[in-house]
Design a protein around this motif. Structure first.
Motif, PDB file in Angstrom:
ATOM      1  N   GLY A   7       0.889  -1.291   0.037  1.00  0.00           N
ATOM      2  CA  GLY A   7      -0.114  -0.158   0.131  1.00  0.00           C
ATOM      3  C   GLY A   7       0.920   1.197  -0.034  1.00  0.00           C
ATOM      4  N   THR A   8       0.465   2.395  -0.588  1.00  0.00           N
ATOM      5  CA  THR A   8       1.260   3.547  -0.686  1.00  0.00           C
ATOM      6  C   THR A   8       0.395   4.929  -0.379  1.00  0.00           C
ATOM      7  OG1 THR A   8       0.558   3.887  -2.997  1.00  0.00           O
ATOM      8  CG2 THR A   8       2.660   2.516  -2.626  1.00  0.00           C
ATOM      9  N   HIS A  19      -3.052   4.560  -5.319  1.00  0.00           N
ATOM     10  CA  HIS A  19      -2.632   4.683  -3.946  1.00  0.00           C
ATOM     11  C   HIS A  19      -4.063   4.389  -3.047  1.00  0.00           C
ATOM     12  CE1 HIS A  19       0.976   6.461  -5.509  1.00  0.00           C
ATOM     13  NE2 HIS A  19       0.213   7.150  -6.303  1.00  0.00           N
ATOM     14  N   ARG A  21      -4.626   1.523  -0.761  1.00  0.00           N
ATOM     15  CA  ARG A  21      -4.474   1.190   0.635  1.00  0.00           C
ATOM     16  C   ARG A  21      -3.258   1.984   1.634  1.00  0.00           C
ATOM     17  NH1 ARG A  21      -8.102  -3.080   0.918  1.00  0.00           N
ATOM     18  NH2 ARG A  21      -8.133  -4.343  -1.085  1.00  0.00           N
ATOM     19  N   THR A  23       0.001   2.717   3.605  1.00  0.00           N
ATOM     20  CA  THR A  23       1.376   2.323   3.381  1.00  0.00           C
ATOM     21  C   THR A  23       1.633   1.145   4.110  1.00  0.00           C
ATOM     22  OG1 THR A  23       1.726   4.623   2.944  1.00  0.00           O
ATOM     23  CG2 THR A  23       3.615   3.269   3.417  1.00  0.00           C
ATOM     24  N   THR A 200       6.878   6.869  -0.708  1.00  0.00           N
ATOM     25  CA  THR A 200       5.438   6.029  -0.472  1.00  0.00           C
ATOM     26  C   THR A 200       4.582   6.939   0.333  1.00  0.00           C
ATOM     27  OG1 THR A 200       4.558   4.048   0.102  1.00  0.00           O
ATOM     28  CG2 THR A 200       6.594   4.783   1.314  1.00  0.00           C
ATOM     29  N   TYR A 233       3.536   2.970  -6.309  1.00  0.00           N
ATOM     30  CA  TYR A 233       2.064   2.747  -6.388  1.00  0.00           C
ATOM     31  C   TYR A 233       1.775   1.396  -5.953  1.00  0.00           C
ATOM     32  CZ  TYR A 233       3.590   0.398 -10.383  1.00  0.00           C
ATOM     33  OH  TYR A 233       4.474  -0.736 -11.341  1.00  0.00           O
ATOM     34  N   ASP A 234       0.529   1.042  -5.337  1.00  0.00           N
ATOM     35  CA  ASP A 234       0.287  -0.124  -4.734  1.00  0.00           C
ATOM     36  C   ASP A 234       0.425  -1.310  -5.578  1.00  0.00           C
ATOM     37  OD1 ASP A 234      -1.060   1.800  -2.916  1.00  0.00           O
ATOM     38  OD2 ASP A 234      -3.009   0.630  -2.669  1.00  0.00           O
TER      39      ASP A 234
END
Ligand SMILES: [Zn+2]
Ligand SMILES: [Zn+2]
Length: 247
Positions: A7-8, A19, A21, A23, A200, A233-234
């Motif tokens: 996640g980011t 983006h 979820r 981080t 991130t 990115y996720d």
């Protein structure tokens, strides 16, 4: 060492496909797998941690620990200062002494205290395999002793809440929370001779921003500071050795 940016997204309302979820970073090397941070967006995904040797926590904000409420199937590691600010979740906990090097399978990991929030003490993690070293700090206002902390770091992974000083925005519930803009973080990298940076924990500016404009700005900063920089990115997956050779 391989990295998967699970996640980011930062602790913000906005989300996008890239983006989506909170981080979280998964690192694997040989038979060793660790994950750093498990925010609220991950609350129903604990089964992903079944084969993980340890979940490391940077600090007690909901976008970093909110997914731990029901427990997780692996041990949790963090420092006492961070533990003391966490609610009592059903976890198997291991306390890390700041600045001490721990061996987890084929990785070594060290918690380095950083400034981010008065209410929630935070750490960054210095993680090494035999070949490479990364420094991971998703939320940071100030890095004490950057030259020492980032010595021999191949890749700095930092906080994307704000791009530059001029965009500093703080909401009411973030009065005690600070995020250094990407420009400050690149100056620490430059000072310490770190050549690669991945951003991130993206803030509203990046998540809602137009990709072409954001990418152009990040490219300009890469050139200005002499640090190759990109935004994660996720789901982004990198093999660190290959990444460092190509970038
Ligand atoms: Zn955060
Ligand atoms: Zn935070």
């Amino acid at each position: 060492m391989k990295l998967i940016f699970l996640g980011t997204r930062g602790g913000i309302k906005a989300r996008s496909r890239k983006h989506y979820r909170h981080t979280s970073l998964l690192i694997y090397h040989g038979a060793t797998t660790i994950v750093i941070d498990w925010g609220s967006d991950w609350a129903t995904k604990a089964s992903l941690l079944t084969l993980v040797q340890g979940l490391f926590i940077t600090h007690a904000h909901p976008d970093h620990i909110g997914g731990l409420q029901q427990g997780i199937p692996c041990p949790m590691y963090t420092t006492k200062d961070v533990e003391d600010t966490m609610p009592h979740y059903p976890l198997s906990q291991h306390t890390l002494t700041p600045s001490l090097v721990y061996q987890i399978g084929s990785l070594t990991i060290t918690a380095i205290p950083v400034e981010h929030s008065l209410r929630a003490p935070a750490v960054g993690y210095r993680i090494s395999s035999t070949a490479h070293t990364i420094f991971y700090v998703p939320d940071i206002a100030l890095l004490p002793a950057p030259v020492q902390t980032l010595a021999n770091v191949d890749l700095y992974i930092g906080d994307g809440a704000l791009i530059s000083r001029h965009m500093l925005l703080r909401t009411k519930d973030h009065t005690l929370t600070g995020h250094a803009p990407i420009t400050d973080q690149l100056s620490w990298c430059q000072e310490a001779g770190v050549q690669h940076c991945i951003i991130t924990h993206c803030g509203t500016e990046i998540v809602r921003g137009k990709h072409s404009i954001i990418d152009k700005r990040i490219n300009e900063l890469s050139t200005l500071y002499g640090v190759t920089t990109r935004i994660a990115y996720d789901g982004m997956t990198i093999d660190l050795g290959t990444y460092l050779r190509r970038s």
